[in-house]
Design a protein around this motif. Structure first.
Motif, short mmCIF file in Angstrom:
data_model
loop_
_atom_site.label_atom_id
_atom_site.label_comp_id
_atom_site.label_asym_id
_atom_site.label_seq_id
_atom_site.Cartn_x
_atom_site.Cartn_y
_atom_site.Cartn_z
N TRP A 88 0.85 -1.20 0.00
CA TRP A 88 0.00 0.00 0.00
C TRP A 88 0.88 1.24 0.00
CZ3 TRP A 88 -3.72 1.68 4.52
CH2 TRP A 88 -4.55 2.72 4.06
N ARG A 89 1.89 1.30 0.87
CA ARG A 89 2.72 2.51 0.95
C ARG A 89 3.43 2.78 -0.37
NH1 ARG A 89 7.69 4.28 1.45
NH2 ARG A 89 8.58 2.19 1.30
N LEU A 90 3.82 1.70 -1.08
CA LEU A 90 4.55 1.85 -2.33
C LEU A 90 3.65 2.20 -3.50
CD1 LEU A 90 6.85 -1.28 -1.92
CD2 LEU A 90 7.47 1.11 -1.50
N SER A 91 2.34 2.02 -3.32
CA SER A 91 1.40 2.22 -4.43
C SER A 91 0.54 3.46 -4.29
CB SER A 91 0.47 1.00 -4.55
OG SER A 91 1.19 -0.19 -4.71
N GLU A 92 0.53 4.08 -3.12
CA GLU A 92 -0.33 5.24 -2.90
C GLU A 92 0.46 6.33 -2.20
OE1 GLU A 92 -4.36 6.43 -0.41
OE2 GLU A 92 -4.23 4.43 -1.35
N GLU B 220 -11.26 4.02 5.13
CA GLU B 220 -11.84 4.34 3.83
C GLU B 220 -10.78 4.36 2.74
OE1 GLU B 220 -14.40 7.93 1.68
OE2 GLU B 220 -14.03 7.96 3.84
N ARG B 221 -9.61 4.89 3.07
CA ARG B 221 -8.54 4.95 2.06
C ARG B 221 -8.11 3.55 1.66
NH1 ARG B 221 -5.18 9.69 2.51
NH2 ARG B 221 -3.50 8.55 1.46
N PHE B 222 -8.02 2.63 2.62
CA PHE B 222 -7.60 1.27 2.28
C PHE B 222 -8.65 0.58 1.43
CE2 PHE B 222 -7.34 -3.32 3.16
CZ PHE B 222 -6.06 -3.56 2.70
N ALA B 223 -9.92 0.79 1.72
CA ALA B 223 -10.97 0.17 0.90
C ALA B 223 -10.89 0.66 -0.54
CB ALA B 223 -12.34 0.48 1.50
N ARG B 224 -10.62 1.92 -0.72
CA ARG B 224 -10.48 2.46 -2.09
C ARG B 224 -9.31 1.81 -2.80
NH1 ARG B 224 -7.11 6.66 -3.54
NH2 ARG B 224 -7.55 7.68 -5.56
N GLY C 223 3.23 -1.21 5.69
CA GLY C 223 3.45 0.21 5.38
C GLY C 223 2.15 0.96 5.13
N LEU C 224 2.15 2.26 5.53
CA LEU C 224 1.02 3.17 5.33
C LEU C 224 1.43 4.30 4.39
CD1 LEU C 224 -0.43 3.75 8.92
CD2 LEU C 224 -1.57 2.56 7.05
N PRO C 225 0.51 4.85 3.60
CA PRO C 225 0.81 6.09 2.89
C PRO C 225 1.28 7.17 3.86
CG PRO C 225 -1.22 5.14 2.08
CD PRO C 225 -0.84 4.33 3.27
#
Length: 867
Positions: free
Chosen positions: A64-68, A115-119, A101-103
């Protein structure tokens, strides 16, 4: 979801995973393990290598961190790249969306991540659906329990200003307050709740984009025990242990159903278990797997508990070890998989993790030796200059173990004949040639040897001497290979070694029982002569002073001792030539053993088995790291209990040659101050490391004292040195003096003579399978001594030239004769084994049973013994 799938949904039972952690560590370094290991740059090659070993289902991380980025900007190019490469190679990927990892603009203590993760999850499913064949498996959040703990305790993840203090009330909801608790006593409950809500929202978004999607929730599988002297901590240990179920209970709605959890959220369940996954409460001390801590629970027992709780298909989603323990751990996990399947568990696969060595999360300059392949540039402490971190070097022992079990989940076809072996010491402390012989008898193809013929193979059960335990009597079974098992007995009050030979057989009978078809083939190996003479007064034992005995117990009852008149011996096995002659003479004098053939074990290792490994191999790098830089000649000394060096010789040599480095190999631990400062204890090294160690050594020393107990000692180092071309100097042991003259072997009566002889040996060029001669002159302070020794040797060469040629010819003839004798003895050994054992009975149906004290575990042992 149904409890069991209608058919296998995974392309292979053995799976692999590529390390994908992408969090920001406590030092502020942003990790990208997929790139750091070189995997991203070599996807096609990595997938082809995995497929060749039968690994056609692989865990991959999108990250997720690497993609957003901040604000929600998405870039799924990496996910598409991974999916396309997997499709080209015929690989089934199991996708992990969030690997810690997190954005950058989110926090674990902020509900905005849900909500961000669901998107993000919905976008990933939309991108991958056309690129991957069904079924498509997703792990929304990897290891919710571990991630919640790491985010709450610090030390693993970077703390940010947005990270609020952990809510004490929320932690108390898990059953524990925060004051004065150790690390693992925290569950990170508040973060866990938030990650569960994110996972549920992500699943809904994925399902909306891909109705055929399947979900694999992955959690750590752990066990916690109280320290032996703190039984009052049992309740705390159980409480910490139960934390591992919180995330799955929240997902299923069994705990806090208001969060939205429901039973259908649990599809397949993956559990991660490593050698470090069992520990003590409060002390955080690991229950050592390599020491066979009796408080450890078998993985099959832990999986049984998980299945009884959730009734879902299971995957061992991460497992592995480090160093030479990797192959041994794989054998153990394969055995646990067989036991789990025998218990009726729907275990669908085992994932070896990681497939590539990786940098440490917190110290990225240090690489973990944990993969099936190591990047060539990953040599500690940092990648070597000029090397590429994405080139691959296979770990051969690990790969051989995987090939041996490639037929799982089906049980391997075991040889029909059974061999029960009593070991004199722990398996890890057994001589390498004997370990090799046992593995060959179990049908394992050893490096440098052809695959054993089926008629020469057995189902081998090894029994160690009892180990002490503070708890009740207990037995544990450990797999060492498809047809090789180890039975470890834990006895209150036990001491090192067997108590008496009579007790040995009594314990053996109690542990494994006897089949109704008659006697069991038993092998008593290398019985310590000093122990026999000191503890057993029966004259019969003094007439059999050997170290090895192959016997067939009486069909009605096991004998109370090992007296020759009370047993029906099938073979007497020995190692040294004098021992063979002595036993033959005793057999001629005593009717009890006159009919028993005496065979000498073919323990000489082939030279190709001791060929030095490549410079970039794990084995070579491990030995270099273990030994460090050479400051003088390296002398290899065996320090096993039966071959312990004489302290007086060791002290004298260290005084005479202060620049020598003594490499002490074996399990004999030095007493405080008993070894000179130039001695380095190497412990018990895996046999796979011996070729690299023999290459690094300059000469070998046999320093065993000469007395009655070592009359027939056949040093392990003599066998290894002969195969590796290592010069060897020995104390005047009887068996060593009986050997024919050969180059590179000398006998010294005093330490002073040994020092001079070794000086001469060091000046000679190294022969044997070593890759090249010693490079450069010896770097040591005694340069004058080396020059003087070289002059003496040069003068002696003129006189001894003819004698050396004659000795070489005699050695060559003796070697050819020995090879012929070895082949004849191998045939004789196979013929002698044939017919000693009746055919095995049909395998009985295994019933689920817990692994606990000896009484509860006895049925399993009886089954394995053929009852």
């Amino acid at each position: 979801m149904s409890e069991c799938p209608p058919g296998p949904l995974l392309r292979s039972f053995w799976m692999g995973g590529y390390e994908g952690a992408d969090h920001v560590n406590a030092a502020g370094e942003a990790l990208d393990m997929v790139r750091a290991t070189g995997h991203l740059a070599r996807l096609d090659e990595d997938y082809r290598r995995a497929a060749r070993l039968g690994l056609r289902t692989l865990r991959e991380t999108i990250g997720w961190r690497l993609s957003e980025g901040a604000g929600g900007a998405l870039d799924l190019g990496r996910a598409v790249q991974l999916a396309q490469a997997a499709r080209r190679a015929g690989i089934q990927p199991l996708w992990t969306l969030m690997h810690y990892g997190l954005p950058p603009d989110l926090s674990f203590f902020d509900d905005a991540l849900i909500e961000r993760f669901a998107r993000f999850a919905g976008a990933v499913a939309r991108a991958l659906r056309p690129l991957c064949e069904a079924p498509r498996f997703y792990t929304p959040v990897n290891e919710i329990s571990f991630l919640a703990w790491a985010a709450s305790c610090g030390g693993v993840l970077q703390a940010t200003e947005a990270d609020a203090p952990l809510d004490a009330a929320g932690e108390a909801a898990s059953g524990l307050a925060l004051e004065g608790v150790s690390s693992s006593e925290r569950s990170g409950y508040q973060v866990k709740r938030r990650l569960v809500r994110a996972a549920l929202a992500g699943m809904a978004a994925i399902r909306a984009e891909d109705p055929q999607a399947r979900f694999l929730h992955i959690e750590p599988l752990v066990h916690v025990a109280a320290p032996p002297d703190r039984p009052e901590l049992d309740a705390l240990a159980r409480q910490i242990r139960d934390y591992q179920w919180q995330a799955l209970d929240l997902l299923s709605g069994r705990l806090e159903p208001g969060l939205g959890g429901h039973e259908r959220a649990l599809d397949w369940l993956g559990f991660n278990h490593y050698h470090s996954s069992q520990w003590e409460a409060q002390t955080e001390k690991r229950l050592a797997w390599h020491l066979r801590d009796p408080r450890r629970l078998p993985v099959s027992t832990l999986l049984l508990e998980a299945f009884q709780r959730y009734r879902r298909p299971l995957v061992l989603a991460e497992t592995g070890h480090v160093g030479m323990g990797r192959a041994a751990w794989l054998h153990e996990m394969a055995g646990e998989a067989l036991q789990a399947r025998a218990l009726g568990l729907p275990l669908q696969g085992i994932c070896l993790y990681p497939l590539l060595d990786r940098p440490d999360w917190c110290d990225t300059g240090r690489w973990h030796r944990c993969g099936l392949w190591q990047p060539a540039g990953s040599e500690a402490p940092a990648p070597a200059a000029g090397t590429r971190p994405d080139s691959r070097v296979p770990v051969q022992a690990y790969a051989r173990a995987l090939r041996a079990w490639r037929g799982l989940p089906a049980a391997p076809k075991a040889p029909g004949r059974r061999l029960l072996v009593l070991l004199p010491v722990r398996w890890e402390g057994l001589d390498a040639p004997l370990q090799r012989l046992l593995r060959r008898l179990a049908g394992e193809a050893m490096p440098g040897d052809a695959c054993p013929a089926p008629e020469a193979c057995f189902s081998v059960l090894l029994v160690e001497p009892p180990r002490p335990t503070a708890g009740p009597p207990l037995q544990r079974r450990h797999r060492l290979g498809p047809a090789l098992e180890l039975l470890v007995l834990h006895e209150p009050g036990a001491h090192a070694g067997w108590a008496t030979p009579g007790q040995d057989l009594t314990l053996l009978r109690a542990a494994v029982g006897r089949g109704p078809e008659g006697g069991t083939l038993t092998w008593l190996m290398r019985w310590p002569l000093s122990q026999v003479r000191a503890q057993v007064r029966a004259p019969a034992h003094r007439t059999l002073p050997g170290d090895a005995l192959l016997l067939q117990p009486d069909a009605q009852a096991l004998p109370p001792d090992l007296s020759a008149s009370a047993l029906q011996a099938a073979l007497l096995l020995c190692e040294g030539p004098l021992q063979a002659a002595h036993w033959s003479a005793q057999g001629a004098a005593q009717e009890a053993v006159a009919r028993v053939p005496v065979l000498r074990l073919p323990l000489a290792l082939p030279a190709r088995a001791l060929r030095p490994p490549p410079a970039l191999s794990y084995e070579a790098q491990e030995i270099r790291a273990l030994l460090g830089p050479a400051t003088g000649p390296r002398l290899l000394v065996m320090a096993r209990p039966q071959q312990a060096p004489d302290p007086a010789w060791l002290e004298a040599l260290a005084r005479l040659r202060p620049a020598w480095q003594f490499l002490m190999l074996g399990s004999q631990a030095p007493a405080e101050g008993s070894w000179p400062a130039t001695c380095r204890g190497l412990g018990e090294l895996a046999p796979e490391l011996l070729p690299a160690l023999l290459q690094a050594a300059d000469a070998g020393l046999v320093l065993a004292p000469v007395h009655a107990a070592t009359e027939h000692l056949w040093p392990e180092l003599a066998i290894l040195a002969r195969g590796a071309g290592l010069p060897l100097c020995s104390t005047p042991l009887a068996e060593m003096r009986a050997l024919p003259p050969c180059p590179g072997l000398t006998i010294a009566a005093t330490a002073e003579a040994m020092a001079q002889q070794v000086d001469a040996l060091l000046a000679w060029p190294r022969t044997g399978p070593r890759s090249g001669h010693r490079s450069g002159p010896l770097k040591r302070p005694q340069a004058a001594q080396a020059v003087q020794a070289a002059r003496v040797v040069q003068a002696a060469r003129v006189v001894q030239a003819a004698r050396a040629v004659q000795a070489a010819r005699a050695a060559q003839a003796a070697q050819a004769a020995e090879a012929r004798r070895t082949r004849a003895l191998e045939r004789a050994l196979r013929q002698a084994f044939a017919g000693l054992l009746p055919p095995p009975p049909p395998p009985p149906a295994l019933q689920p049973q817990p692994a606990s004290p000896l009484e509860a575990a006895a049925p399993l042992a009886i089954v394995a013994a053929g009852r």
